[in-house]
Design a protein around this motif. Sequence first.
Motif, PDB file in Angstrom:
ATOM      1  N   TYR B  39       0.781  -1.207   0.088  1.00 46.96           N
ATOM      2  CA  TYR B  39      -0.129   0.193  -0.002  1.00 46.96           C
ATOM      3  C   TYR B  39       0.874   1.416  -0.083  1.00 46.96           C
ATOM      4  CZ  TYR B  39      -3.422  -3.162   2.089  1.00 46.96           C
ATOM      5  OH  TYR B  39      -4.175  -4.426   2.327  1.00 46.96           O
ATOM      6  N   SER B  42      -0.962   7.929   0.703  1.00 46.36           N
ATOM      7  CA  SER B  42      -0.336   9.179   0.133  1.00 46.36           C
ATOM      8  C   SER B  42      -0.677  10.276   1.122  1.00 46.36           C
ATOM      9  CB  SER B  42      -0.865   9.342  -1.163  1.00 46.36           C
ATOM     10  OG  SER B  42      -2.382  10.031  -0.820  1.00 46.36           O
ATOM     11  N   ASP B  44      -2.526  12.819   0.539  1.00 43.13           N
ATOM     12  CA  ASP B  44      -3.028  13.866   0.088  1.00 43.13           C
ATOM     13  C   ASP B  44      -4.476  14.075   0.461  1.00 43.13           C
ATOM     14  OD1 ASP B  44      -4.774  11.890  -1.174  1.00 43.13           O
ATOM     15  OD2 ASP B  44      -3.771  11.807  -3.241  1.00 43.13           O
ATOM     16  N   ALA B  46      -7.255  13.891  -0.801  1.00 46.16           N
ATOM     17  CA  ALA B  46      -8.411  12.817  -1.126  1.00 46.16           C
ATOM     18  C   ALA B  46      -8.060  11.477  -0.502  1.00 46.16           C
ATOM     19  CB  ALA B  46      -8.373  12.461  -2.740  1.00 46.16           C
ATOM     20  N   THR B  48      -6.019   9.458  -0.945  1.00 47.55           N
ATOM     21  CA  THR B  48      -5.686   8.163  -1.762  1.00 47.55           C
ATOM     22  C   THR B  48      -4.733   7.302  -1.130  1.00 47.55           C
ATOM     23  OG1 THR B  48      -5.788  10.007  -3.423  1.00 47.55           O
ATOM     24  CG2 THR B  48      -5.088   7.578  -3.955  1.00 47.55           C
ATOM     25  N   VAL B  49      -5.255   5.885  -1.220  1.00 48.75           N
ATOM     26  CA  VAL B  49      -4.371   4.897  -0.855  1.00 48.75           C
ATOM     27  C   VAL B  49      -4.131   3.841  -2.062  1.00 48.75           C
ATOM     28  CG1 VAL B  49      -4.074   2.668   0.454  1.00 48.75           C
ATOM     29  CG2 VAL B  49      -5.186   4.698   1.502  1.00 48.75           C
ATOM     30  N   HIS B  50      -2.969   3.883  -2.509  1.00 49.32           N
ATOM     31  CA  HIS B  50      -2.605   3.039  -3.747  1.00 49.32           C
ATOM     32  C   HIS B  50      -2.104   1.665  -3.564  1.00 49.32           C
ATOM     33  CE1 HIS B  50      -1.933   7.119  -6.214  1.00 49.32           C
ATOM     34  NE2 HIS B  50      -1.336   7.181  -5.014  1.00 49.32           N
ATOM     35  N   ARG B  51      -2.612   0.791  -4.182  1.00 45.30           N
ATOM     36  CA  ARG B  51      -2.365  -0.603  -3.634  1.00 45.30           C
ATOM     37  C   ARG B  51      -0.999  -1.164  -4.626  1.00 45.30           C
ATOM     38  NH1 ARG B  51      -5.355  -4.528  -1.006  1.00 45.30           N
ATOM     39  NH2 ARG B  51      -3.391  -5.595  -1.601  1.00 45.30           N
ATOM     40  N   SER B 390       2.913  14.586   2.870  1.00 44.65           N
ATOM     41  CA  SER B 390       2.277  13.790   2.174  1.00 44.65           C
ATOM     42  C   SER B 390       2.990  13.324   0.911  1.00 44.65           C
ATOM     43  CB  SER B 390       1.047  14.543   1.724  1.00 44.65           C
ATOM     44  OG  SER B 390       1.216  15.608   0.856  1.00 44.65           O
ATOM     45  N   GLU B 392       3.259  13.369  -2.687  1.00 45.38           N
ATOM     46  CA  GLU B 392       2.544  14.001  -3.682  1.00 45.38           C
ATOM     47  C   GLU B 392       3.918  14.377  -4.356  1.00 45.38           C
ATOM     48  OE1 GLU B 392      -1.153  16.184  -2.910  1.00 45.38           O
ATOM     49  OE2 GLU B 392      -0.234  16.393  -0.930  1.00 45.38           O
TER      50      GLU B 392
END
Lengths: 472, 472
Positions: B39, B42, B44, B46, B48-51, B390, B392
């Motif tokens: 994971y 981020s 940020d 929003a 956002t959690v990236h997998r 963050s 970004e």
Amino acid sequence: MNRISFCSTSFFVLILLGGCDPAPTDDDARIDLIINGDYVVSMDDAMTVHRHAAVAVDKGVILAIGSADDIAANYSAIETLAGENRVVMPGLINGHSHAAMTLLRGVADDLALMDWLTNYIFPAEVQFVDSEFVRIGTELACWEMIRGGTTTFIDMYYYPDTIAEVIDHCGMRAQISATVIDQRSPDAESASDSIEKGIGFIDRWQNRNSRITPIFGPHANYTLNAEQLKATRAAANEYGVGISIHMSESPFELQYSKDTYGMTSVELAESIGFFDGPTIAAHMVWPTDDEIRILAERKVGVIHNPTSNMKIASGVAPIPDMLAAGVRVGLGTDGAASNNDLDMWEEMRLAAFLQKVDRMDPVVMSAPTVLKMATSGGAAAVGMGDTIGSIEIGKRADIIQVAFDDVHHVPTYDVISHLVYVTDEQDVATVVVDGKILMKERKILTIDTARVRTEANALAAKMQTALNERNR
Amino acid sequence: MNRISFCSTSFFVLILLGGCDPAPTDDDARIDLIINGDYVVSMDDAMTVHRHAAVAVDKGVILAIGSADDIAANYSAIETLAGENRVVMPGLINGHSHAAMTLLRGVADDLALMDWLTNYIFPAEVQFVDSEFVRIGTELACWEMIRGGTTTFIDMYYYPDTIAEVIDHCGMRAQISATVIDQRSPDAESASDSIEKGIGFIDRWQNRNSRITPIFGPHANYTLNAEQLKATRAAANEYGVGISIHMSESPFELQYSKDTYGMTSVELAESIGFFDGPTIAAHMVWPTDDEIRILAERKVGVIHNPTSNMKIASGVAPIPDMLAAGVRVGLGTDGAASNNDLDMWEEMRLAAFLQKVDRMDPVVMSAPTVLKMATSGGAAAVGMGDTIGSIEIGKRADIIQVAFDDVHHVPTYDVISHLVYVTDEQDVATVVVDGKILMKERKILTIDTARVRTEANALAAKMQTALNERNR
């Protein structure tokens, strides 16, 4: 004089011959285990802390506590645990848990209680809790508890035989409740059915394994009525076992009890003779002064669960008042669904911090007081004060070594302060229960952790899918 | 298309030839670092959690965030951190500390505030605090903070040049206060002397190392009068630096401020123009609604220190009200003497738990809210929201990898819930600040930890002897 003692006095001769290895001896001449430590925090009544000391253990029992040199001189052991940077202390006692709920940790948080229960916890339990769920979840919990230095726990969940089988294998000590609950639905089990099933469980496990104590676990006075609570106490007394129950946990229970019974939870219990036998009452957040007097007189063991009480906003238990009144108070984690771990070190810190800020008094709850709640005091609260909870001659050898080489232990002025305010579960190095090593230098010896991880993740994936479907 | 991208598309051919090792290339063609994770959280706006994602870093800056495959296809890096069982997130921001006080952790606890200060902390400081004390204590603190995933801290103590030198070497990011305090004794430094010395410190360190920001640290309005506070703000504005101060911490300060100035701490600050420049106000336990409005309007960064506020019984800060009013709120550990560690994970848990029980509302403070306070929100509170906090593109690469393979992370339903309610400092595996790796798979690379341990223990032994003499 035994062999090691001889060896020790002949050190200057033997070192010339290449060292001081004991020659092979008959195991009968040796004790099982010597546990060394820079400190041995005994948790006896005098709160004795021994420096550069050791504990001698044989056949599950503590034989002697003394200076490392004296113990080495007087005992030869099959296994000796080195003491450098290690603090030796009694294993922690988790007085209230729902072990298998580790499988639900973090499934939902930060919700109002009824939203959390009705949309997440209950649906997952109804759909997934079976003997296999309980086996995997309890193994996961035992792994976590052993890792963190907990040696005894008081559990309440479903499928108690499965829980007992896991404990039997993993080597911990536990009181396991046969849960009594009236599901109040035509299809679900009634309270009398659960008492009958509980009797079967007690028959099967009473006197079977000295580490396992079967008890009854009537859920609460809002899931059982007065007659059902009385029937559970009667069955417990008939079979000579204790009881663990949730009591005076939340404002909801307080109101329910007053509306339904015209009195508080403790008053109800007292009025129906529910305290006529060993009782462990978990939470006890809202007792009045009168109730506290009853708890002290009836020797009810109270289990404080600060993380759970804070996280699901149950309230601040009046622990200093209960201790002042002579109530026996222990600590517990509650289930991992409302915690979200089984970390007794965090419970100790929170027990101290919460009272200090709630009463605006930094003196009100000290490090030694909460360390007692997690060890000797907890043992007394769960009716095992004669057996465990301190390092004293004759007690069962439930002992842990805590590594004090982490940066957060540098420097060390006061070992008890550090144990309460600094130590993490990951500092626990070695765990001994009943004289047997369950974890050695952070390696768990009695649980196949790779298998448990795989099984837990697979079951969790299924539950996640089902909950996503449901809450879509 | 760069070399790694080609390699990836030609995988089936190359594997027959024995693998996919990139041939030696010119370092100029490669970026510095790729950080992979199961994971990437981020933080940020929003959330956002990236997998199965990765972060590309070069020259201290975040170049790209994307799927692990995309990043691998588009960038070739000198060093790549593997992502299995790793959660990538911004480094934690400790908004208020007295780093060198790690040397006093556990020296005394559970005492009334004035007993603790006058019989333990002050005597130890008067006798032992010198540049060497500060060097050793700050190194110990940086070791502990790096180990636990803190990448930036806002410090207030004595000998700021020494603190800055330690930060310079160890690779962390910090705002370091030149402390301004009126010791009110003929022998000790006056406030105007400390402002003069502070200006010297700022001259030496402003624009010298981009990781180090010198600021002024006027202690509080009970150790400085209104004129001294105004003089400090004037000096800060003249040199274009910010200010960190203790404000509205305790009932004592509340009373002192009303008695001395006829108004509360925030009202006093507002009335003398103290907020006419960047201000970090630590603690802020007792603001009224009117004061909260001022804090929001004047963009004061508030640092919440829940452990310290609980342990020394300062009170419960009205964090939900401040957040609702738009106040910028970060988290801090305070000094280790009142904590007793520098564990930001515990601060996050306590920030959530304390509000929930204080307001009897489990919804009031969620895991994402407190995770923001420790990262993006904390960055905004300390005036670094454009630079760090963050993951970004364009921000400085202050990034950590948290190992999620410990038993307490099994199973994982919600990565943010686990980070807040479960993760311990010992789970942090790798720490990157400004694109440089300070800790790699739990090995600290920038501090000689063995030397620091030895020095800290030696100094602590001397202090213990002196305190024993004094309090005999």
